[in-house]
Design a protein around this motif. Sequence first.
Motif, PDB file in Angstrom:
ATOM      1  N   VAL A 100       0.871  -1.183   0.000  1.00  0.00           N
ATOM      2  CA  VAL A 100       0.000   0.000   0.000  1.00  0.00           C
ATOM      3  C   VAL A 100       0.904   1.227   0.000  1.00  0.00           C
ATOM      4  CG1 VAL A 100      -1.763   1.269   1.275  1.00  0.00           C
ATOM      5  CG2 VAL A 100      -1.810  -1.238   1.244  1.00  0.00           C
ATOM      6  N   GLY A 102       1.239   5.235   0.033  1.00  0.00           N
ATOM      7  CA  GLY A 102       0.639   6.558   0.251  1.00  0.00           C
ATOM      8  C   GLY A 102       1.590   7.672  -0.121  1.00  0.00           C
ATOM      9  N   LYS A 125      -2.231   2.234  -4.617  1.00  0.00           N
ATOM     10  CA  LYS A 125      -1.544   3.530  -4.500  1.00  0.00           C
ATOM     11  C   LYS A 125      -2.572   4.644  -4.612  1.00  0.00           C
ATOM     12  CE  LYS A 125       2.384   6.126  -6.398  1.00  0.00           C
ATOM     13  NZ  LYS A 125       1.790   7.406  -6.820  1.00  0.00           N
ATOM     14  N   SER A 126      -2.470   5.612  -3.698  1.00  0.00           N
ATOM     15  CA  SER A 126      -3.363   6.768  -3.781  1.00  0.00           C
ATOM     16  C   SER A 126      -2.712   7.963  -3.101  1.00  0.00           C
ATOM     17  CB  SER A 126      -4.704   6.467  -3.100  1.00  0.00           C
ATOM     18  OG  SER A 126      -5.508   7.637  -3.113  1.00  0.00           O
ATOM     19  N   MET A 129      -5.624   8.428   1.229  1.00  0.00           N
ATOM     20  CA  MET A 129      -6.257   7.155   1.605  1.00  0.00           C
ATOM     21  C   MET A 129      -7.565   7.359   2.360  1.00  0.00           C
ATOM     22  SD  MET A 129      -4.182   4.595   0.784  1.00  0.00           S
ATOM     23  CE  MET A 129      -2.593   4.548  -0.032  1.00  0.00           C
ATOM     24  N   ASN A 134     -11.661  10.706  -1.139  1.00  0.00           N
ATOM     25  CA  ASN A 134     -12.013   9.918  -2.335  1.00  0.00           C
ATOM     26  C   ASN A 134     -13.446  10.195  -2.769  1.00  0.00           C
ATOM     27  OD1 ASN A 134      -9.710   8.078  -3.334  1.00  0.00           O
ATOM     28  ND2 ASN A 134      -9.527   8.135  -1.091  1.00  0.00           N
ATOM     29  N   PHE A 244      -5.974   8.636   7.274  1.00  0.00           N
ATOM     30  CA  PHE A 244      -5.140   8.054   6.202  1.00  0.00           C
ATOM     31  C   PHE A 244      -4.697   6.642   6.596  1.00  0.00           C
ATOM     32  CE2 PHE A 244      -3.708  12.683   6.473  1.00  0.00           C
ATOM     33  CZ  PHE A 244      -4.656  13.135   5.576  1.00  0.00           C
ATOM     34  N   GLY A 247      -7.493   4.102   6.302  1.00  0.00           N
ATOM     35  CA  GLY A 247      -7.701   3.792   4.880  1.00  0.00           C
ATOM     36  C   GLY A 247      -6.624   2.848   4.365  1.00  0.00           C
ATOM     37  N   ALA A 248      -5.379   3.054   4.816  1.00  0.00           N
ATOM     38  CA  ALA A 248      -4.266   2.204   4.344  1.00  0.00           C
ATOM     39  C   ALA A 248      -4.449   0.765   4.836  1.00  0.00           C
ATOM     40  CB  ALA A 248      -2.939   2.782   4.833  1.00  0.00           C
ATOM     41  N   ALA A 251      -7.124  -0.831   2.869  1.00  0.00           N
ATOM     42  CA  ALA A 251      -6.619  -1.185   1.529  1.00  0.00           C
ATOM     43  C   ALA A 251      -5.848  -2.495   1.578  1.00  0.00           C
ATOM     44  CB  ALA A 251      -5.727  -0.058   1.000  1.00  0.00           C
ATOM     45  N   SER A 264      -6.451   1.426  -6.935  1.00  0.00           N
ATOM     46  CA  SER A 264      -6.541   2.731  -6.257  1.00  0.00           C
ATOM     47  C   SER A 264      -7.504   2.621  -5.084  1.00  0.00           C
ATOM     48  CB  SER A 264      -7.040   3.800  -7.232  1.00  0.00           C
ATOM     49  OG  SER A 264      -8.439   3.646  -7.406  1.00  0.00           O
ATOM     50  N   MET A 265      -7.587   3.684  -4.299  1.00  0.00           N
ATOM     51  CA  MET A 265      -8.550   3.678  -3.181  1.00  0.00           C
ATOM     52  C   MET A 265      -9.983   3.646  -3.694  1.00  0.00           C
ATOM     53  SD  MET A 265      -7.413   3.189  -0.238  1.00  0.00           S
ATOM     54  CE  MET A 265      -8.605   3.605   1.020  1.00  0.00           C
TER      55      MET A 265
END
Length: 272
Positions: A100, A102, A125-126, A129, A134, A244, A247-248, A251, A264-265
């Motif tokens: 992942v 960031g 990858k984003s 996150m 998003n 973040f 979110g990671a 993911a 992507s996210m």
Amino acid sequence: MSGNAMKLVVVGAAGRMGQTLIRTIHAIEGAEVFAAIEREGSPFVGRDAGELAGLGPIGVKITDKPLEAFVAAEGVLDFTAPAASIEFSGLAAQARIVHVIGTTGCSAADDEKIKAAARHARIVKSGNMSLGVNLLGVLTETAARALGPDNWDIEVLEMHHKHKVDAPSGTALLLGNAAAKGRGISLAENSVRVRDGHTGPRPAGTIGFATLRGGSVIGDHSVMLAGEGEMVTLSHSATDRSIFARGAVQAALWARDKKPGLYSMLDVLGLN
Ligand SMILES: NC(=O)C1=CN([C@@H]2O[C@H](COP(=O)(O)OP(=O)(O)OC[C@H]3O[C@@H](n4cnc5c(N)ncnc54)[C@H](OP(=O)(O)O)[C@@H]3O)[C@@H](O)[C@H]2O)C=CC1
Ligand SMILES: O=C(O)C1=N[C@H](C(=O)O)C[C@H](O)C1
């Protein structure tokens, strides 16, 4: 922690995001801080990652041996720097694990290398996150499509803390790309990243960026759609880095059973 908890490596474990990730993973039932990595020569090598993150000792010492950690782990969470993330993507590909990313500020050439690593690694990858940003990207695409380029000008404004080293932020570029997608144009061919001196009038159809840096701001972003006599502003304000980190981890858990590839996210959150 459950017996099936995903074994995660945090690279850049002593950084702002690294420490937030250690605290976040520690609090999540389905994930485990399996290893923590810093660069060779870092004064943090040998320190307990939990102690550094303010949790007290968790029995995970920071090392400078990423491959040793990756081959025994299931995923790596990486908020470091472009050169480091490229190296880690190659190692994640060797270890066939989830990566992942960031990290922001990657060049087009960097992104090509990450894409190549995604032939063997599952990479998410984003530039941001968080769920909120998003969603903001989806709203930006919709607004840009609905309002069109003839009577509406798009500007992306961002502010971050004084330590940030890249500009525009990864999030600003994510939002700019969403606006460009809504308009059916390429951001690279239509963006204005800097203005200084006698610039002349605003070129029609461009997407502008403005960058502010100062203090401890975690991350503020606004997309302004400026028309004749009216303005639509779409905004997001981050008040805690854990958005973040959560979110990671989400993911990594999502990618656990996916095929190798670059995601992507939006894929993770089902917003694509
Ligand atoms: N996508 C998202 O949602 C988010 C992205 N970010 C991005 O994450 C990145 C990191 O941000 P932040 O945590 O604030 O930055 P920090 O500088 O606080 O942390 C980065 C850490 O990575 C370490 N590092 C760098 N190179 C290596 C390497 N080769 N091996 C091991 N460790 C390494 C640094 O060590 P050293 O100090 O020794 O260089 C540092 O400890 C930035 O690109 C930022 O924009 C941040 C927040 C959210
Ligand atoms: O460097 C940061 O801090 C952040 N970076 C990311 C970006 O470049 O957009 C995400 C977030 O805004 C914080």
